[in-house]
Design an enzyme around this catalytic site. Sequence first.
Site, short mmCIF file in Angstrom:
data_model
loop_
_atom_site.label_atom_id
_atom_site.label_comp_id
_atom_site.label_asym_id
_atom_site.label_seq_id
_atom_site.Cartn_x
_atom_site.Cartn_y
_atom_site.Cartn_z
N ASP A 1 -2.38 6.58 -5.07
CA ASP A 1 -2.69 5.57 -4.05
C ASP A 1 -3.02 4.22 -4.66
O ASP A 1 -4.12 3.98 -5.14
CB ASP A 1 -3.87 6.06 -3.19
CG ASP A 1 -4.21 5.10 -2.07
OD1 ASP A 1 -3.45 4.12 -1.86
OD2 ASP A 1 -5.22 5.31 -1.39
N ASP B 1 0.80 -1.22 0.00
CA ASP B 1 0.00 0.00 0.00
C ASP B 1 0.84 1.27 0.00
O ASP B 1 1.59 1.52 0.94
CB ASP B 1 -0.88 -0.04 1.25
CG ASP B 1 -1.82 1.14 1.33
OD1 ASP B 1 -2.03 1.79 0.31
OD2 ASP B 1 -2.35 1.39 2.43
#
Length: 503
Positions: A276, A77
């Site tokens: 992201d 992530d």
Amino acid sequence: MRNLTGATIVALASSCVASSGYLKLDLHRRAPISNKLARRQNSDGSVDAVLSNNQELEYLVNITVGTPAQKLSVTLDTGSSDLWIPASSAPLCKKNQCDFGSFDPSKSSTYQVVEQDGFNITYAAPGDTDAGDWGSDTITIDGSSPIDSQQIGVASALFDQHGVMGVGFDTNEANNDGPGGVYQSVMDNLVSSKIIERKAFSLYLNDRDANSGSIILGGIDTTKYTGDLVALPLQPSDSGAVMEYYVSLTGVSFTDAAGKTTQISPDGYSQATLLDSGTTNTLLTNDVFTPLALGFGTTLDPQGSGNYILPCSVGNGNGTINYSFGGEGGVTIQVPVAAIVGGQAYTSDEYDDPAGGCALSMGTPMESGGFSILGDSFLRSAYAVFDLENQVAALAQADENQASTSNIVVIPTGTAIPSATNTATATGTQLTALESETAIPEASVSGSSLILAGTPTFNLGLSSSTATAGSGSGSSSSGAANYAAVPTAALLGLGVAAGLMGL
Ligand SMILES: *[C@@H]1O[C@H](CO)[C@@H](O)[C@H](O)[C@H]1NC(C)=O
Ligand SMILES: *[C@@H]1O[C@H](CO)[C@@H](O)[C@H](O)[C@H]1NC(C)=O
Ligand SMILES: *[C@@H]1O[C@H](CO)[C@@H](O)[C@H](O)[C@H]1NC(C)=O
Ligand SMILES: *[C@@H]1O[C@H](CO)[C@@H](O)[C@H](O)[C@H]1NC(C)=O
């Protein structure tokens, strides 16, 4: 995923090459949970809007924790900064629902408690909190040499089914305001353990149909992009400090199947937008999102889920959304229309398009609680280099399906990004307030309860046989299903473990 307290990628990494100065993790996509749109069903049977996180793809990496080594896979992530793993004592793991492994601290001779009950991370999706102890232990990442005493969250109160390895700034760690303050993140420790030279990495998700992408910690693969890699200064978060991967998005246009370009963003547009990998969708401000979404024939789901639906046929069309970054001297990334057509939500019996109704892989900051985000539906078209030490992200157009070639250069200590040819300087501002709802109309439903498709106004080069059947016709020879009578769970492919939906 964006960690709210301070702020996520999910495919499977299969092999790695530990080499001096970099660590390459091959990412393989995990098969979608279902080809239907994942929606959260409430106990009263109503259905909430899809949140942008992880609904379709997962990019996972294998790690080991403890002595002897316990194996787990975690989501990689860019939107968060902590490594946390499910504790085997968690009720979800005891029910065998922690499908990518769990960790039993009592079986590790090197485990130490850092702070009991001190770990609590909350992501943007409602209720998406994972909590437990802060501990420390020896870890390896996909066969790397060991990192000793890595601080980790060991979560016994689980919302998510597997852990996360955040590769963001340490200043964005969860619970920084707690007694422990900022600790050495995995990125920090990769450098201090001399596995990589600079706190930097590059990301190549590859296209949705390809089964592999990669992240190279400490290196860049110069065969994976075309044109120039352009360095963009990272933009400050609300706090005024650079602590997330915000870049300045300075223009959005659409180039249609005939090569005609329409400017979409207003003049002078300059929006700080988060890169992201842990968010599936791309969330754009209303002034950009609305004209784009309407151009593709997007309507709101008439079932009231809040989801944006477009004709799946759009995915067969030609045209690109061009995203420009950094203003003068910047870089433009072209995203093909197919990239914004997500999973099928309605079949052609339920929705008036030969290919059915699909989820739009775009949305607005309403979905993230107020942040403009370039998620996987954008990132698959880009090659992105993240340099935490110099607060720079460099972008280039991804050269898709170059999985078999490779020329990896180590990102050395210092400031320059190897092979980046240019540096753009434009700044971008953060959203100051959550914008109101968009002007996307609800889809109308014909008497037979067939959902009528919206009509794309962009020229996508679709011939009439593959174009949408045309709203207003209201008839379908194939015998429309009574959508109101279709049980929601069956329609949405629910029935999988609640934890899966929770992602
Ligand atoms: C992780 O390891 C398992 C078993 O060793 C392997 O089947 C899988 O492909 C690996 N996945 C990743 C993400 O590397
Ligand atoms: C974690 O933090 C959230 C938000 O502050 C809170 O609602 C929740 O109760 C906490 N969970 C645990 C298990 O501490
Ligand atoms: C936008 O994309 C088209 C391809 O669809 C390309 O021909 C054009 O050069 C792009 N514009 C910019 C500014 O890169
Ligand atoms: C899209 O472009 C390709 C390549 O130019 C062409 O072969 C194809 O027919 C086009 N498809 C549509 C729907 O225009």
